[in-house]
Design a protein around this motif. Structure first.
Motif, PDB file in Angstrom:
ATOM      1  N   ALA A  99      16.539  10.449  24.961  1.00 55.68           N
ATOM      2  CA  ALA A  99      15.616  11.279  25.732  1.00 55.68           C
ATOM      3  C   ALA A  99      16.358  11.850  26.935  1.00 55.68           C
ATOM      4  O   ALA A  99      17.046  11.115  27.648  1.00 55.68           O
ATOM      5  CB  ALA A  99      14.422  10.455  26.179  1.00 55.68           C
ATOM      6  N   LEU A 100      16.218  13.136  27.146  1.00 55.59           N
ATOM      7  CA  LEU A 100      16.822  13.805  28.297  1.00 55.59           C
ATOM      8  C   LEU A 100      15.737  14.007  29.341  1.00 55.59           C
ATOM      9  O   LEU A 100      14.693  14.612  29.054  1.00 55.59           O
ATOM     10  CB  LEU A 100      17.429  15.145  27.881  1.00 55.59           C
ATOM     11  N   ILE A 101      15.957  13.503  30.548  1.00 55.53           N
ATOM     12  CA  ILE A 101      14.936  13.554  31.591  1.00 55.53           C
ATOM     13  C   ILE A 101      15.536  14.071  32.900  1.00 55.53           C
ATOM     14  O   ILE A 101      16.751  14.064  33.090  1.00 55.53           O
ATOM     15  CB  ILE A 101      14.291  12.180  31.829  1.00 55.53           C
ATOM     16  N   THR A 102      14.653  14.510  33.804  1.00 59.22           N
ATOM     17  CA  THR A 102      15.077  14.991  35.116  1.00 59.22           C
ATOM     18  C   THR A 102      15.173  13.821  36.094  1.00 59.22           C
ATOM     19  O   THR A 102      14.831  12.682  35.777  1.00 59.22           O
ATOM     20  CB  THR A 102      14.066  16.010  35.663  1.00 59.22           C
ATOM     21  N   TRP A 103      15.614  14.146  37.328  1.00 63.52           N
ATOM     22  CA  TRP A 103      15.639  13.147  38.392  1.00 63.52           C
ATOM     23  C   TRP A 103      14.256  12.534  38.587  1.00 63.52           C
ATOM     24  O   TRP A 103      14.127  11.369  38.949  1.00 63.52           O
ATOM     25  CB  TRP A 103      16.088  13.810  39.705  1.00 63.52           C
ATOM     26  N   LYS A 104      13.209  13.348  38.407  1.00 60.90           N
ATOM     27  CA  LYS A 104      11.832  12.906  38.648  1.00 60.90           C
ATOM     28  C   LYS A 104      11.260  12.122  37.463  1.00 60.90           C
ATOM     29  O   LYS A 104      10.129  11.660  37.525  1.00 60.90           O
ATOM     30  CB  LYS A 104      10.938  14.100  38.932  1.00 60.90           C
ATOM     31  N   GLY A 105      12.023  12.019  36.364  1.00 61.41           N
ATOM     32  CA  GLY A 105      11.530  11.327  35.181  1.00 61.41           C
ATOM     33  C   GLY A 105      10.767  12.219  34.232  1.00 61.41           C
ATOM     34  O   GLY A 105      10.106  11.733  33.304  1.00 61.41           O
ATOM     35  N   GLU A 106      10.836  13.544  34.417  1.00 60.53           N
ATOM     36  CA  GLU A 106      10.149  14.481  33.532  1.00 60.53           C
ATOM     37  C   GLU A 106      10.910  14.631  32.220  1.00 60.53           C
ATOM     38  O   GLU A 106      12.137  14.759  32.211  1.00 60.53           O
ATOM     39  CB  GLU A 106      10.031  15.854  34.205  1.00 60.53           C
TER      40      GLU A 106
END
Length: 233
Positions: free
Chosen positions: A187-194
């Motif tokens: 899973a690829l996610i952002t700093w915010k966990g999105e």
């Protein structure tokens, strides 16, 4: 989402044996099904009928009453519970069949964390017709919850939008990661966990270099241009 449908399952299954049997014998047979088994899908199934291997993580006999046996079975996806009942009946020497089946877990989701379609319908009605959103907020959960149990990679903000357009993840865009192997779904996610995308790892995390492609996206989850573009026209 495939990460849910392809995750481990747990069932409560009611089996009926076609003859009287000894409890010790049945419990001994149940233990033989724990581990890797060979299984051919039943006649009425949605897949091709060929022998395949499946893992049974646990098979617990909960109750017995007459010829009926209640069991809790944990297995990898694609395992047919009615075929397990049928095969146990063969080993008992008289046959058996599945009377009832209830799925109690799929991946991280259990009966305690899911809601019925009736509850969803009622929550939507309250929101659309009464402007009340409390019930809808109570039953909705972030899609990122489905990422539990699979490796995750955090990417920098400048890389997010290129992934939303379907570009592969390059090594310089990685901020942090959990260990993964080549071929794993990550899973690829952002700093915010999105959640940005789900993809297939092209390399092992231990041998990953500072350059080159690391993950090929297979399903993009984030809309385009939510994050600013980092490339020039």
């Amino acid at each position: 989402m495939s990460v849910v449908t392809k995750s481990g399952k747990e069932y409560v299954c009611l089996m009926e044996v076609h003859c009287d049997f000894q409890e010790e014998r049945l419990r001994a047979i149940a233990k033989e099904f724990v581990g890797t088994i060979y299984q051919k899908p039943p006649v009425r199934s949605s897949v091709k009928r060929r022998v395949r291997k499946r893992k049974i993580y646990s098979l617990e006999v909960l109750e017995m009453e007459g010829r009926r046996v209640l069991m809790k079975i944990s297995s990898e996806p694609g395992t047919y519970m009615r075929k397990i009942c049928h095969d146990m009946g063969i080993l008992l020497g008289c046959g058996a069949h599945m009377r009832e089946l209830r799925r109690t877990r799929s991946g991280i989701f259990t009966e305690d964390t899911v809601v019925t379609l009736q509850q969803v319908s009622e929550a939507l009605y309250l929101y659309r017709n009464c402007g009340e959103e409390d019930e809808l907020r109570r039953i909705l959960i972030p899609m990122e919850m489905a990422f539990c149990g699979i490796p995750k990679i955090i990417v920098d903000d400048e890389t997010v939008n290129s992934l939303a357009y379907g570009s592969p993840l390059m090594a310089p865009g990685i901020v942090a990661f959990q260990g993964f192997k080549k071929g794993d779904t990550v899973a690829l996610i952002t700093w915010k966990g999105e959640g940005i995308a789900l993809g297939k790892a092209l390399v092992d995390s231990v041998s990953m270099g500072k350059r080159g492609e690391v993950v090929k996206p297979e399903r993009v989850l984030m809309d385009k241009d939510v994050y600013p573009k980092a490339w020039k026209k």
